[in-house]
Motif scaffolding. Sequence first.
Motif, PDB file in Angstrom:
ATOM      1  N   GLU A   1      -0.545 -13.805   1.332  1.00  0.00           N
ATOM      2  CA  GLU A   1      -0.532 -12.541   1.687  1.00  0.00           C
ATOM      3  C   GLU A   1      -1.787 -12.212   2.814  1.00  0.00           C
TER       4      GLU A   1
ATOM      5  N   THR B   1      -4.719  -4.245   1.201  1.00  0.00           N
ATOM      6  CA  THR B   1      -3.846  -5.253   0.512  1.00  0.00           C
ATOM      7  C   THR B   1      -2.289  -5.038   0.520  1.00  0.00           C
TER       8      THR B   1
ATOM      9  N   ASN C   1      -0.342  -5.262  -2.490  1.00  0.00           N
ATOM     10  CA  ASN C   1       0.059  -4.776  -3.511  1.00  0.00           C
ATOM     11  C   ASN C   1      -1.124  -4.062  -4.229  1.00  0.00           C
TER      12      ASN C   1
ATOM     13  N   LYS D   1      -3.931  -6.129  -9.828  1.00  0.00           N
ATOM     14  CA  LYS D   1      -3.943  -7.513  -9.917  1.00  0.00           C
ATOM     15  C   LYS D   1      -4.987  -7.952 -10.425  1.00  0.00           C
TER      16      LYS D   1
END
Length: 423
Positions: free
Chosen positions: A128, A315, A317, A320
């Motif tokens: 990521e 980010t 997504n 988390k």
Amino acid sequence: MVLTTTKSDSEAPLRSTFASRYARTSLPRFKIPTEAMPKDAAFQIVNDELMLDGNPRLNLASFVTTWMEPECDKLIMASINKNYVDMDEYPVTTELQNRCVNMIAHLFHAPVGDDEKAIGVGTVGSSEAIMLAGLAFKRKWQAKRKAQCKPCDRPNIVTGANVQVCWEKFARYFEVELKEVKLSEGCYIMDPAKAVEMVDENTICIAAILGSTLTGEFEDVKLLNELLMKKNKETGWDTPIHVDAASGGFIAPFLWPELEWDFRLPLVKSINVSGHKYGLVYAGVGWIVWRSKDDLPEELVFHINYLGCDQPTFTLNFSKGSFQIIAQYYQFIRLGFEWMLKSVKIGSAREDGQKSCFKIEGEQSQNRRCSPPPALPVPIWASRTSTAVGDVITRKPYVTEKQVAYLRTEVFRLKTEWGVGCC
Ligand SMILES: *Cc1c(COP(=O)(O)O)cnc(C)c1O
């Protein structure tokens, strides 16, 4: 005289787990079962099925942490239900991530003043982090090209052919051409001169790897920086460098503090590192740090406000877990520089003191590496057959008493063809 009474359903706790109807009827494999089952039966079924997985502590195939101290496990369990994105609800977790970003930025010599905060973010892993870094380079390049009224639809990125697969993912998902510097017989890392040669006006950055996933070798970022500075001067371009320090970022600053590979080199604009590799945290954490605010285009930062006050995020997504961030902070303050250094040193201790890989005995084993250290302390083993490789990974834990799991020496690199990726 009978002192205790038994209830009519008293046989329930006595029922044998394996004689219960839950163990006797098979569950549908791909559909949610129609009926519920008792929690102990569900536990038993899942737990038993998982017994067929490998034992993480004997996992020789990856760099990823498989053991943490029980105190940290306790912190992890206490924070397992915290959503990282909910920064107003969990401001201390956010604060810990900011501290980690700053600690890493200082470790990598980012030019951050005493009263300044470093620019970076915790991610799910280096993958990521690399997507975010790549996006920032792409956006910066596009903005510059647009300002010059030049086409900006054919961006490319230059890497060695030894890059980790996440760079290929980045290139495909974000529509950037991947220009790979070919490796040559006997040398399995990027040649800086060849990389610089491949740079053109559409190159968004060169990505160098500190700790090739295949052999552990460090690419020569200093030389790359020198050659690219020269080319930039000649052409008027300002092609930057990203360092993929997924594995080496928590090795080099301790073992080779004099080695210049990080923000000490002016063209290095961003660096990623995996917290779950030599950052000594369980799977699920990586870091991306930018040299300065100018290197992260403001339009990529989203401002979320529906969970409370304004929170900037960058980010891929949304929700988390938080525990990895908390665990990373634990490791930094628990080990300090002193013990991080010690753990890396012991982890890289070799029987002969010099060789950069462990000697793995075996008919088909071969140990070669094209350059001397600095490199990751990883054993390398090559074989002509994948079966032999499989045997090493799954059946024969080649862990000697010197290889303490905590010190991450279970790291193993395996390739199934002679000479490729193993030097
Ligand atoms: C492991 C690795 C990655 C990917 O990192 P994750 O943290 O597993 O997502 C990227 N680059 C290199 C050089 C790696 O070794």
